[in-house]
Design a protein around this motif. Structure first.
Motif, PDB file in Angstrom:
ATOM      1  N   ILE A  58       0.819  -1.176   0.053  1.00 43.42           N
ATOM      2  CA  ILE A  58       0.098  -0.023  -0.067  1.00 43.42           C
ATOM      3  C   ILE A  58       0.759   1.281  -0.041  1.00 43.42           C
ATOM      4  N   MET A  59       2.006   1.131   0.888  1.00 48.09           N
ATOM      5  CA  MET A  59       2.577   2.367   0.938  1.00 48.09           C
ATOM      6  C   MET A  59       3.753   2.768   0.013  1.00 48.09           C
ATOM      7  N   GLY A  60       4.179   1.622  -0.716  1.00 51.46           N
ATOM      8  CA  GLY A  60       4.984   1.434  -1.627  1.00 51.46           C
ATOM      9  C   GLY A  60       6.514   1.697  -1.294  1.00 51.46           C
ATOM     10  N   GLU A  61       6.686   1.314   0.081  1.00 50.47           N
ATOM     11  CA  GLU A  61       7.964   1.407   0.471  1.00 50.47           C
ATOM     12  C   GLU A  61       7.992   0.421   1.753  1.00 50.47           C
ATOM     13  N   PRO A  62       9.231   0.090   2.091  1.00 47.38           N
ATOM     14  CA  PRO A  62       9.646  -0.978   3.326  1.00 47.38           C
ATOM     15  C   PRO A  62       9.137  -0.211   4.524  1.00 47.38           C
TER      16      PRO A  62
ATOM     17  N   ARG B 103     -10.363  -2.081  -0.895  1.00 47.45           N
ATOM     18  CA  ARG B 103     -11.240  -2.025  -1.809  1.00 47.45           C
ATOM     19  C   ARG B 103     -12.518  -3.098  -1.829  1.00 47.45           C
ATOM     20  N   ARG B 104     -12.351  -3.598  -0.321  1.00 46.20           N
ATOM     21  CA  ARG B 104     -13.699  -4.420  -0.012  1.00 46.20           C
ATOM     22  C   ARG B 104     -14.049  -4.432   1.279  1.00 46.20           C
ATOM     23  N   TRP B 105     -15.051  -4.713   1.936  1.00 48.61           N
ATOM     24  CA  TRP B 105     -15.533  -5.009   3.068  1.00 48.61           C
ATOM     25  C   TRP B 105     -14.931  -6.260   3.500  1.00 48.61           C
ATOM     26  N   VAL B 106     -14.431  -6.331   4.790  1.00 48.35           N
ATOM     27  CA  VAL B 106     -13.986  -7.600   5.618  1.00 48.35           C
ATOM     28  C   VAL B 106     -14.631  -7.535   6.982  1.00 48.35           C
ATOM     29  N   ARG B 107     -14.541  -8.797   7.577  1.00 44.27           N
ATOM     30  CA  ARG B 107     -15.024  -8.916   9.002  1.00 44.27           C
ATOM     31  C   ARG B 107     -13.821  -9.184   9.878  1.00 44.27           C
ATOM     32  N   PRO B 108     -13.606  -8.279  10.882  1.00 45.67           N
ATOM     33  CA  PRO B 108     -12.387  -8.292  11.730  1.00 45.67           C
ATOM     34  C   PRO B 108     -12.692  -9.477  12.724  1.00 45.67           C
ATOM     35  N   VAL B 109     -11.656 -10.138  12.771  1.00 48.24           N
ATOM     36  CA  VAL B 109     -11.817 -11.267  14.079  1.00 48.24           C
ATOM     37  C   VAL B 109     -11.043 -10.636  15.054  1.00 48.24           C
ATOM     38  N   SER B 110      -9.866 -10.028  15.033  1.00 51.74           N
ATOM     39  CA  SER B 110      -9.223  -9.344  16.307  1.00 51.74           C
ATOM     40  C   SER B 110     -10.163  -8.184  16.865  1.00 51.74           C
ATOM     41  N   GLU B 111      -9.707  -8.111  17.948  1.00 48.96           N
ATOM     42  CA  GLU B 111     -10.550  -7.090  18.633  1.00 48.96           C
ATOM     43  C   GLU B 111      -9.964  -5.606  18.374  1.00 48.96           C
ATOM     44  N   SER B 112     -10.867  -4.617  18.424  1.00 50.18           N
ATOM     45  CA  SER B 112     -10.225  -3.441  18.118  1.00 50.18           C
ATOM     46  C   SER B 112      -9.563  -3.189  16.520  1.00 50.18           C
ATOM     47  N   PHE B 113     -10.045  -3.800  15.942  1.00 51.38           N
ATOM     48  CA  PHE B 113      -9.273  -3.826  14.301  1.00 51.38           C
ATOM     49  C   PHE B 113      -9.481  -2.501  13.669  1.00 51.38           C
ATOM     50  N   ASP B 114     -10.366  -1.611  13.820  1.00 58.42           N
ATOM     51  CA  ASP B 114     -10.508  -0.543  13.111  1.00 58.42           C
ATOM     52  C   ASP B 114      -9.635   0.423  13.689  1.00 58.42           C
ATOM     53  N   TYR B 115      -9.650   0.381  15.242  1.00 65.84           N
ATOM     54  CA  TYR B 115      -8.761   1.364  16.017  1.00 65.84           C
ATOM     55  C   TYR B 115      -7.178   0.835  15.838  1.00 65.84           C
ATOM     56  N   ARG B 116      -6.893  -0.421  15.601  1.00 70.88           N
ATOM     57  CA  ARG B 116      -5.574  -0.680  15.396  1.00 70.88           C
ATOM     58  C   ARG B 116      -4.837  -0.231  13.911  1.00 70.88           C
ATOM     59  N   ILE B 117      -5.782  -0.608  13.018  1.00 68.67           N
ATOM     60  CA  ILE B 117      -5.248  -0.361  11.786  1.00 68.67           C
ATOM     61  C   ILE B 117      -4.982   1.215  11.550  1.00 68.67           C
ATOM     62  N   ILE B 118      -5.764   2.010  11.844  1.00 65.75           N
ATOM     63  CA  ILE B 118      -5.500   3.532  11.776  1.00 65.75           C
ATOM     64  C   ILE B 118      -4.294   3.750  12.551  1.00 65.75           C
ATOM     65  N   CYS B 119      -4.130   3.320  14.179  1.00 64.00           N
ATOM     66  CA  CYS B 119      -2.870   3.520  14.587  1.00 64.00           C
ATOM     67  C   CYS B 119      -1.550   3.046  13.982  1.00 64.00           C
ATOM     68  N   LEU B 120      -1.720   1.699  13.382  1.00 60.79           N
ATOM     69  CA  LEU B 120      -0.460   1.346  12.720  1.00 60.79           C
ATOM     70  C   LEU B 120      -0.017   2.507  11.363  1.00 60.79           C
ATOM     71  N   LEU B 121      -1.205   2.780  10.697  1.00 58.82           N
ATOM     72  CA  LEU B 121      -1.019   3.685   9.415  1.00 58.82           C
ATOM     73  C   LEU B 121      -0.427   5.244   9.985  1.00 58.82           C
ATOM     74  N   VAL B 122      -1.101   5.536  10.945  1.00 60.28           N
ATOM     75  CA  VAL B 122      -0.481   6.941  11.618  1.00 60.28           C
ATOM     76  C   VAL B 122       0.994   6.968  12.131  1.00 60.28           C
ATOM     77  N   GLU B 123       1.401   5.534  12.653  1.00 61.66           N
ATOM     78  CA  GLU B 123       2.580   5.481  13.351  1.00 61.66           C
ATOM     79  C   GLU B 123       3.609   5.489  12.032  1.00 61.66           C
ATOM     80  N   PHE B 124       3.144   4.629  10.794  1.00 60.84           N
ATOM     81  CA  PHE B 124       3.956   4.762   9.734  1.00 60.84           C
ATOM     82  C   PHE B 124       4.251   6.355   9.435  1.00 60.84           C
ATOM     83  N   ALA B 125       3.349   7.111   9.248  1.00 63.75           N
ATOM     84  CA  ALA B 125       3.583   8.475   8.995  1.00 63.75           C
ATOM     85  C   ALA B 125       4.470   9.134   9.928  1.00 63.75           C
TER      86      ALA B 125
END
Length: 308
Positions: free
Chosen positions: A14-18, A104-126
């Motif tokens: 997604i980010m195009g870099e390591p 580009r699709r809907w998925v069903r999270p299994v992990s707790e707080s999936f939506d919170y954690r994914i944005i945290c990860l992306l923000v930490e990347f930045a």
């Protein structure tokens, strides 16, 4: 149904870099597992979205909702006051829906707080990419400041400033500073529509926002002009940018329609592009990061700087 896990290669694609070893470790800790949904479920979720689009009672964004945000961040402040725990800064609105947007699709999270954690990860990347050496880090529309607390883990010396139009936000951030959680943290009042001209950036500072500008709809000119005048070193956004979504993709356009229904941010990237042509700023990055809530893909990454 098989369970998938978001891997470092997914983020790198997604980010195009390591990504860093630190971020790989964070990704493993977050344990971002999900399953695919069936075609029948997808049809039902499309129908649910269409119903929302024609619902006249859905609230639209704007300054009239400041009372809602005062109450929301006030709940966070009350939790912090009771416990003294910085985890009280995490907003209570995450996890409202059983599915989220991913690539580009809907998925069903299994992990707790999936939506919170994914944005945290992306923000930490930045933060790693753009804020690691900054002397000042300023979050606009910071709410309870949960992103700023992670910025400290990445940059141990920067002066952290959280800016928000609610008083509850300042109470929470300044309470954390006073309690010794982070003494180099400051909360200030800020209104996107009427920027505080007394605010000055430290040299070598980064300004950023995460799903905050979405609340201003088309009324972003005053904030842009404020940034052009005050000249932070860099500006980083994770915001809904409809222009980066595919015009012929149903899933993408449902996001655009819902964003318009709620009066979320629009016209921001085209305005930056106009100002770049005029020589007033430079856009360094504009890309979707393929994550979002049930209704919208709300976290496209925009990075720009005022020209000096």
């Amino acid at each position: 149904m098989s369970v998938h896990t978001i891997q470092p290669a997914d983020i790198e694609a997604i980010m195009g870099e390591p990504i860093s070893e630190r971020l790989k470790k964070r990704l493993a800790e977050f344990d971002l597992r999900f399953t695919e949904i069936t075609p029948q479920e997808r049809d039902q979720y499309i129908l649910e979205t269409v119903r929302a689009l024609v619902n006249p009672e859905i609230k639209v964004a704007g300054e009239h909702r400041i009372g809602d945000w005062e109450r929301g961040w006030g709940e966070n402040f009350d939790l912090f006051r009771q416990t003294g725990n910085p985890d009280a800064a995490v907003p209570l609105y995450f996890g409202k829906h059983p599915i989220v947007r991913w690539r580009r699709r809907w998925v069903r999270p299994v992990s707790e707080s999936f939506d919170y954690r994914i944005i945290c990860l992306l923000v930490e990347f930045a933060m790693e990419r753009y804020m690691k050496e900054a002397a000042g880090i300023y979050e606009f529309g910071c709410g309870p400041g949960y992103h700023l607390l992670r910025a400290r883990q990445i940059n141990p010396t920067a002066h952290l400033v959280g800016l928000d139009w609610t008083t509850a936000s300042q109470k929470l951030l300044n309470g954390m500073a006073e309690s010794g959680i982070d003494e180099n943290l400051e909360g200030r009042n800020f209104d996107f529509y009427h920027p505080d001209e007394t605010l000055e950036f430290l040299p070598n500072s980064v300004a950023y926002s995460v799903a905050a500008l979405e609340q201003v709809g088309p009324r972003h000119e005053a904030f842009i002009q404020f940034l052009l005048k005050k000249k932070p070193e860099l500006v980083v956004h994770f915001e809904p940018i409809d222009e980066l979504l595919e015009k012929d993709d149903l899933h993408d356009q449902l996001s655009v329609l819902y964003s318009n229904k709620r009066n979320y941010l629009r016209g921001y990237l085209p305005r930056l592009e106009e100002l770049e042509k005029e020589g007033k700023l430079t856009i360094h990055r504009k890309q979707r990061v393929h994550s979002g809530s049930f209704f919208i893909e709300g976290h496209s990454l925009i990075v720009w700087s005022p020209n000096r």
